[in-house]
Design an enzyme around this catalytic site. Structure first.
Site, PDB file in Angstrom:
ATOM      1  N   LYS A 133       8.751  -2.743   2.461  1.00  0.00           N
ATOM      2  CA  LYS A 133       9.098  -1.698   1.485  1.00  0.00           C
ATOM      3  C   LYS A 133      10.564  -1.255   1.601  1.00  0.00           C
ATOM      4  O   LYS A 133      11.223  -1.526   2.624  1.00  0.00           O
ATOM      5  CB  LYS A 133       8.135  -0.532   1.676  1.00  0.00           C
ATOM      6  CG  LYS A 133       6.667  -0.900   1.378  1.00  0.00           C
ATOM      7  CD  LYS A 133       5.747   0.319   1.503  1.00  0.00           C
ATOM      8  CE  LYS A 133       4.321  -0.022   1.121  1.00  0.00           C
ATOM      9  NZ  LYS A 133       3.461   1.198   1.124  1.00  0.00           N
ATOM     10  N   TYR A 164       1.049  -0.639  -8.853  1.00  0.00           N
ATOM     11  CA  TYR A 164       0.223   0.395  -8.225  1.00  0.00           C
ATOM     12  C   TYR A 164      -0.689   1.117  -9.222  1.00  0.00           C
ATOM     13  O   TYR A 164      -1.154   2.225  -8.936  1.00  0.00           O
ATOM     14  CB  TYR A 164       1.109   1.391  -7.479  1.00  0.00           C
ATOM     15  CG  TYR A 164       1.586   0.873  -6.133  1.00  0.00           C
ATOM     16  CD1 TYR A 164       0.696   0.745  -5.063  1.00  0.00           C
ATOM     17  CD2 TYR A 164       2.902   0.500  -5.925  1.00  0.00           C
ATOM     18  CE1 TYR A 164       1.122   0.272  -3.826  1.00  0.00           C
ATOM     19  CE2 TYR A 164       3.333   0.017  -4.685  1.00  0.00           C
ATOM     20  CZ  TYR A 164       2.431  -0.089  -3.650  1.00  0.00           C
ATOM     21  OH  TYR A 164       2.840  -0.554  -2.421  1.00  0.00           O
ATOM     22  N   ASN A 192       5.991   3.857   4.496  1.00  0.00           N
ATOM     23  CA  ASN A 192       5.281   3.295   5.654  1.00  0.00           C
ATOM     24  C   ASN A 192       5.543   1.802   5.864  1.00  0.00           C
ATOM     25  O   ASN A 192       4.678   1.075   6.338  1.00  0.00           O
ATOM     26  CB  ASN A 192       3.795   3.625   5.574  1.00  0.00           C
ATOM     27  CG  ASN A 192       3.160   3.111   4.298  1.00  0.00           C
ATOM     28  OD1 ASN A 192       3.801   2.416   3.525  1.00  0.00           O
ATOM     29  ND2 ASN A 192       1.901   3.438   4.097  1.00  0.00           N
ATOM     30  N   HIS A 228       3.389  -3.157   2.818  1.00  0.00           N
ATOM     31  CA  HIS A 228       2.138  -3.190   2.053  1.00  0.00           C
ATOM     32  C   HIS A 228       1.290  -4.336   2.587  1.00  0.00           C
ATOM     33  O   HIS A 228       1.828  -5.370   2.983  1.00  0.00           O
ATOM     34  CB  HIS A 228       2.448  -3.445   0.571  1.00  0.00           C
ATOM     35  CG  HIS A 228       1.222  -3.749  -0.250  1.00  0.00           C
ATOM     36  ND1 HIS A 228       0.424  -2.748  -0.747  1.00  0.00           N
ATOM     37  CD2 HIS A 228       0.650  -4.926  -0.614  1.00  0.00           C
ATOM     38  CE1 HIS A 228      -0.597  -3.311  -1.406  1.00  0.00           C
ATOM     39  NE2 HIS A 228      -0.471  -4.627  -1.344  1.00  0.00           N
ATOM     40  N   GLU A 242      -2.208  -9.618  -6.528  1.00  0.00           N
ATOM     41  CA  GLU A 242      -0.875  -9.164  -6.112  1.00  0.00           C
ATOM     42  C   GLU A 242       0.075 -10.348  -5.900  1.00  0.00           C
ATOM     43  O   GLU A 242       1.260 -10.266  -6.250  1.00  0.00           O
ATOM     44  CB  GLU A 242      -1.005  -8.309  -4.843  1.00  0.00           C
ATOM     45  CG  GLU A 242      -1.722  -6.987  -5.128  1.00  0.00           C
ATOM     46  CD  GLU A 242      -2.129  -6.204  -3.882  1.00  0.00           C
ATOM     47  OE1 GLU A 242      -2.707  -5.117  -4.037  1.00  0.00           O
ATOM     48  OE2 GLU A 242      -1.870  -6.671  -2.751  1.00  0.00           O
TER      49      GLU A 242
HETATM   50  N1  UDP Z   1       0.624   6.896  -0.074  1.00  0.00           N
HETATM   51  C1  UDP Z   1       1.253   8.123  -0.085  1.00  0.00           C
HETATM   52  N2  UDP Z   1       0.522   9.238   0.227  1.00  0.00           N
HETATM   53  C2  UDP Z   1      -0.805   9.188   0.543  1.00  0.00           C
HETATM   54  C3  UDP Z   1      -1.439   7.934   0.555  1.00  0.00           C
HETATM   55  C4  UDP Z   1      -0.703   6.809   0.232  1.00  0.00           C
HETATM   56  O1  UDP Z   1       2.442   8.214  -0.380  1.00  0.00           O
HETATM   57  O2  UDP Z   1      -1.416  10.239   0.805  1.00  0.00           O
HETATM   58  C5  UDP Z   1       1.406   5.689  -0.410  1.00  0.00           C
HETATM   59  C6  UDP Z   1       1.737   4.851   0.826  1.00  0.00           C
HETATM   60  O3  UDP Z   1       3.025   4.252   0.625  1.00  0.00           O
HETATM   61  C7  UDP Z   1       0.625   3.822   0.790  1.00  0.00           C
HETATM   62  C8  UDP Z   1       0.470   3.569  -0.713  1.00  0.00           C
HETATM   63  O4  UDP Z   1       0.651   4.854  -1.292  1.00  0.00           O
HETATM   64  O5  UDP Z   1       0.960   2.649   1.516  1.00  0.00           O
HETATM   65  C9  UDP Z   1      -0.858   2.996  -1.153  1.00  0.00           C
HETATM   66  O6  UDP Z   1      -1.911   3.811  -0.651  1.00  0.00           O
HETATM   67  P1  UDP Z   1      -3.190   3.174   0.034  1.00  0.00           P
HETATM   68  O7  UDP Z   1      -4.212   4.256   0.170  1.00  0.00           O
HETATM   69  O8  UDP Z   1      -3.584   1.927  -0.686  1.00  0.00           O
HETATM   70  O9  UDP Z   1      -2.664   2.827   1.518  1.00  0.00           O
HETATM   71  P2  UDP Z   1      -2.442   1.421   2.252  1.00  0.00           P
HETATM   72  O10 UDP Z   1      -3.453   0.450   1.701  1.00  0.00           O
HETATM   73  O11 UDP Z   1      -1.013   0.998   1.950  1.00  0.00           O
HETATM   74  O12 UDP Z   1      -2.626   1.707   3.714  1.00  0.00           O
HETATM   75 MG    MG Z   2      -3.829  -0.087  -0.259  1.00  0.00          MG
END
Ligand code: UDP
Ligand code: MG
Length: 139
Positions: free
Chosen positions: A11, A51, A114, A117, A128
């Site tokens: 990212k 997204y 974070n 992805h 994807e």
């Molecule tokens: N995200 C965020 N706040 C939250 C949860 C998710 O900004 O409370 C962002 C974060 O960058 C995350 C992405 O949205 O990686 C997609 O969320 P997901 O729940 O799919 O998390 P992941 O699969 O990436 O762990």
């Molecule tokens: Mg996810």
């Protein structure tokens, strides 16, 4: 049987911080083979489409802004049990909850920024991967 491919992005904040090389080294050293990779930048519209599954979530707007804020690395990775094993290597969404040794524990800035992805299912890995790559870009 679990699929052998997953999809990842390094990212924008991790790229800007200069972590891409170390993250890719970790991914390769854990047995993932790079099937396809590109250095690119999502437009705001593309980030919104990627997204779209999260469009009802409160963080959607910020997530889209962030993912379009700078260049990323996108890649398709191959390994037995790819989706699950890669999610383990990535760690929990919030780095505060991520286990030692995971990519997010080492490189993530926050729950939103974070570092990487990782696809959450074989179906999404395929969708994807196709978002970024044609079949002739996969080796
Ligand atoms: N995200 C965020 N706040 C939250 C949860 C998710 O900004 O409370 C962002 C974060 O960058 C995350 C992405 O949205 O990686 C997609 O969320 P997901 O729940 O799919 O998390 P992941 O699969 O990436 O762990
Ligand atoms: Mg996810």
């Amino acid at each position: 049987m679990a699929g052998r491919r997953t999809f990842t992005m390094i990212k924008p904040e991790a790229v800007a911080a200069g972590h891409a090389g170390k993250i890719l080294d970790l991914i390769i050293s854990r047995g993932f083979r790079i099937v396809a990779m590109k250095y690119t930048r999502l437009s705001h519209k593309e980030a919104g489409a990627f997204y779209a599954v999260h469009q009802e979530r409160p963080f959607y707007g910020e997530l889209v802004d962030y993912m379009a804020s700078g260049p990323i690395y996108a890649a398709i990775l191959e390994k037995d049990n790819a989706v699950e094993d890669f999610r383990k290597l990535v760690g929990a969404t919030d780095p505060a909850n991520a286990e030692a040794g995971t990519i997010r524990k080492q490189f993530a800035e926050s729950k939103a920024k974070n570092a990487v992805h990782g696809s959450d299912s074989d179906d999404n890995a395929l969708i994807e991967g196709h978002f970024f790559f044609s079949s002739r870009e996969c080796y």
